[in-house]
Design a protein around this motif. Structure first.
Motif, PDB file in Angstrom:
ATOM      1  N   PRO A 289      -6.344 -37.371 -28.359  1.00  0.00           N
ATOM      2  CA  PRO A 289      -5.722 -36.864 -29.591  1.00  0.00           C
ATOM      3  C   PRO A 289      -4.377 -37.538 -29.853  1.00  0.00           C
ATOM      4  N   LYS A 290      -4.070 -37.775 -31.100  1.00  0.00           N
ATOM      5  CA  LYS A 290      -2.784 -38.278 -31.578  1.00  0.00           C
ATOM      6  C   LYS A 290      -2.505 -39.745 -31.224  1.00  0.00           C
ATOM      7  N   ASN A 320     -10.667 -26.032 -40.792  1.00  0.00           N
ATOM      8  CA  ASN A 320     -10.153 -27.245 -40.146  1.00  0.00           C
ATOM      9  C   ASN A 320      -9.723 -28.307 -41.157  1.00  0.00           C
ATOM     10  N   ASP A 335      -3.059 -39.449 -40.346  1.00  0.00           N
ATOM     11  CA  ASP A 335      -3.594 -38.098 -40.127  1.00  0.00           C
ATOM     12  C   ASP A 335      -3.904 -37.861 -38.652  1.00  0.00           C
ATOM     13  N   TYR A 336      -4.435 -38.890 -37.993  1.00  0.00           N
ATOM     14  CA  TYR A 336      -4.815 -38.727 -36.587  1.00  0.00           C
ATOM     15  C   TYR A 336      -3.585 -38.538 -35.711  1.00  0.00           C
ATOM     16  N   GLU A 337      -2.559 -39.320 -35.956  1.00  0.00           N
ATOM     17  CA  GLU A 337      -1.324 -39.191 -35.167  1.00  0.00           C
ATOM     18  C   GLU A 337      -0.637 -37.850 -35.404  1.00  0.00           C
ATOM     19  N   GLU A 339      -2.244 -35.103 -35.936  1.00  0.00           N
ATOM     20  CA  GLU A 339      -3.240 -34.085 -35.562  1.00  0.00           C
ATOM     21  C   GLU A 339      -3.832 -33.375 -36.768  1.00  0.00           C
ATOM     22  N   GLU A 340      -3.770 -34.031 -37.928  1.00  0.00           N
ATOM     23  CA  GLU A 340      -4.477 -33.525 -39.102  1.00  0.00           C
ATOM     24  C   GLU A 340      -5.969 -33.856 -38.998  1.00  0.00           C
ATOM     25  N   HIS A 342      -8.778 -34.323 -35.872  1.00  0.00           N
ATOM     26  CA  HIS A 342      -8.979 -34.087 -34.435  1.00  0.00           C
ATOM     27  C   HIS A 342     -10.181 -34.892 -33.942  1.00  0.00           C
TER      28      HIS A 342
END
Length: 385
Positions: A289-290, A320, A335-337, A339-340, A342
């Motif tokens: 994650p992130k 979600n 978004d991934y960094e 945590e939008e 997952h």
């Protein structure tokens, strides 16, 4: 410092983010207005993580309507998705921009490198299987702009041209310089190498001139021998050097795997993998994650899904965040960094997209008698390093 390092310093890379990718469509450019020079350059340049040199590529396109691009592969086992999909995307881009592509089926090279135990008959079966995959996945072979050339046949038919060239390259280079090129075979300079494996880089360097290639379109792992070809041009006072367009190397699916491995089924997705196989492999893939850098799942999205579909669709329930369609990788990365997005939502979306790409390949190998026979034979072969 070596000439290859000097080439890197000279190389002026241009940003390729935002260059529109091309969907895999038959005869996609036949009925369109001819591209101008800048458009052709952007499409061809978008293939490479590195180009040596950009100004030479622009000059080539300005003076030659149909540049010759060289790519090649050792028939060494089942095809993973990077080799299958990325090559199809690259070839279709090149032909859409007016290039001719010569794909070198390096059967003799596979034998030199002890692939398939050095058995040429098995190597031929694998080569035919690989060609069937590119046909079925959507490589645009219409119009005669793509040729598959078997090294054994081509070299035998023009041996008087080939072997003097190989010998001249070997004569002009010291052994340490050639040893530095053995990484092109997946070997290390410290390995105990056979004489055949020392000869291999001289032959691959010769291929570029033998095929009259203007552009070497290979992976970053082949860079050293392509630079050797440019150095050879200096040695023989040849002005027009082959342009090196090196594409990105996708990592393996597990943590710390710099590249996919045919001998490790968990490290990669094979082109004819069943839907359930793809789902399991992506579910088990390293995807912290992130973290974007070094995340193989995100690399698959960036280098396979976006170039193929021009978008990436994530389906998730409302709590979600609901469904979302990304049209740029940078948006997805942000978004991934944050945590939008997952891993639990990214992975199913990635598996679904990959399965959609691979379904025509599965259909072909299930329905075509010859393709089915080839796959059965290849699966029965033992992969040798």
């Amino acid at each position: 410092m070596e000439k290859e390092n000097q080439e890197t310093k000279e190389n002026q890379e241009i940003p390729v983010e935002g260059i529109q990718s091309l969907l895999i469509e038959p005869a996609q450019s036949h009925d369109k207005t001819p591209m101008n020079l800048e458009e052709r350059f952007k499409i061809i340049r978008s293939i490479g993580e590195e180009c040596i040199q950009d100004d030479e590529l622009m000059n080539l396109l300005a003076h030659k309507a149909e540049p010759v691009c060289y790519d090649g592969f050792e028939p060494s086992g089942r095809m993973h998705i990077a080799q299958g999909v990325m090559k199809a995307i690259s070839v279709n881009k090149l032909t859409s921009a007016g290039c001719r592509v010569k794909i070198w089926v390096a059967d003799w090279f596979a034998q030199l490198n002890n692939k398939m135990g050095g058995d040429l008959k098995k190597i031929e079966v694998v080569g035919n299987y690989l060609i069937e995959i590119w046909k079925s996945v959507g490589m645009n072979l219409d119009g005669g702009k793509v040729e598959f050339l078997w090294s054994s046949k081509e070299i035998n038919s023009r041996a008087h041209e080939y072997w003097p060239l190989v010998m001249d390259i070997a004569r002009r280079n010291k052994l340490p310089r050639i040893r530095r090129c053995v990484t092109i075979m997946g070997r290390s300079e410290e390995d105990e190498l056979s004489a055949a494996q020392i000869f291999y880089p001289c032959m691959q360097c010769a291929d570029i001139f033998f095929l009259k290639a203007d552009i070497c379109q290979l992976g970053m792992d082949q860079r050293k021998v392509n630079v050797l070809a440019r150095e050879y041009c200096d040695d023989i006072k040849r002005k027009n050097k082959p342009i090196i367009l090196s594409h990105h190397m996708l990592p393996g699916l597990q943590q710390g795997q710099e590249k996919m491995s045919k001998s490790d089924p968990t490290s990669s997705i094979f082109m004819e993998d069943e839907e359930s196989d793809v789902n399991v492999k992506i579910k088990k893939a390293y995807c912290p994650p992130k973290i974007v850098e070094g995340n193989p799942c995100l690399e698959y999205v960036k280098y396979l899904v976006f170039p193929w579909f021009n978008e990436f669709k994530v389906e998730r329930n409302e709590k979600n965040g609901g469904d979302k369609i990304y049209t740029k990788f940078d948006e997805l990365a942000v978004d991934y960094e944050a945590e939008e997005l997952h891993p639990g939502d990214l992975k199913p979306a990635l598996a679904k997209a990959l399965n959609k790409i691979l379904q025509p390949v599965r259909d072909h190998f299930n329905q075509d008698v010859n393709a089915k026979k080839l796959l059965k034979q290849v699966k029965a072969f033992r992969v040798t390093r």
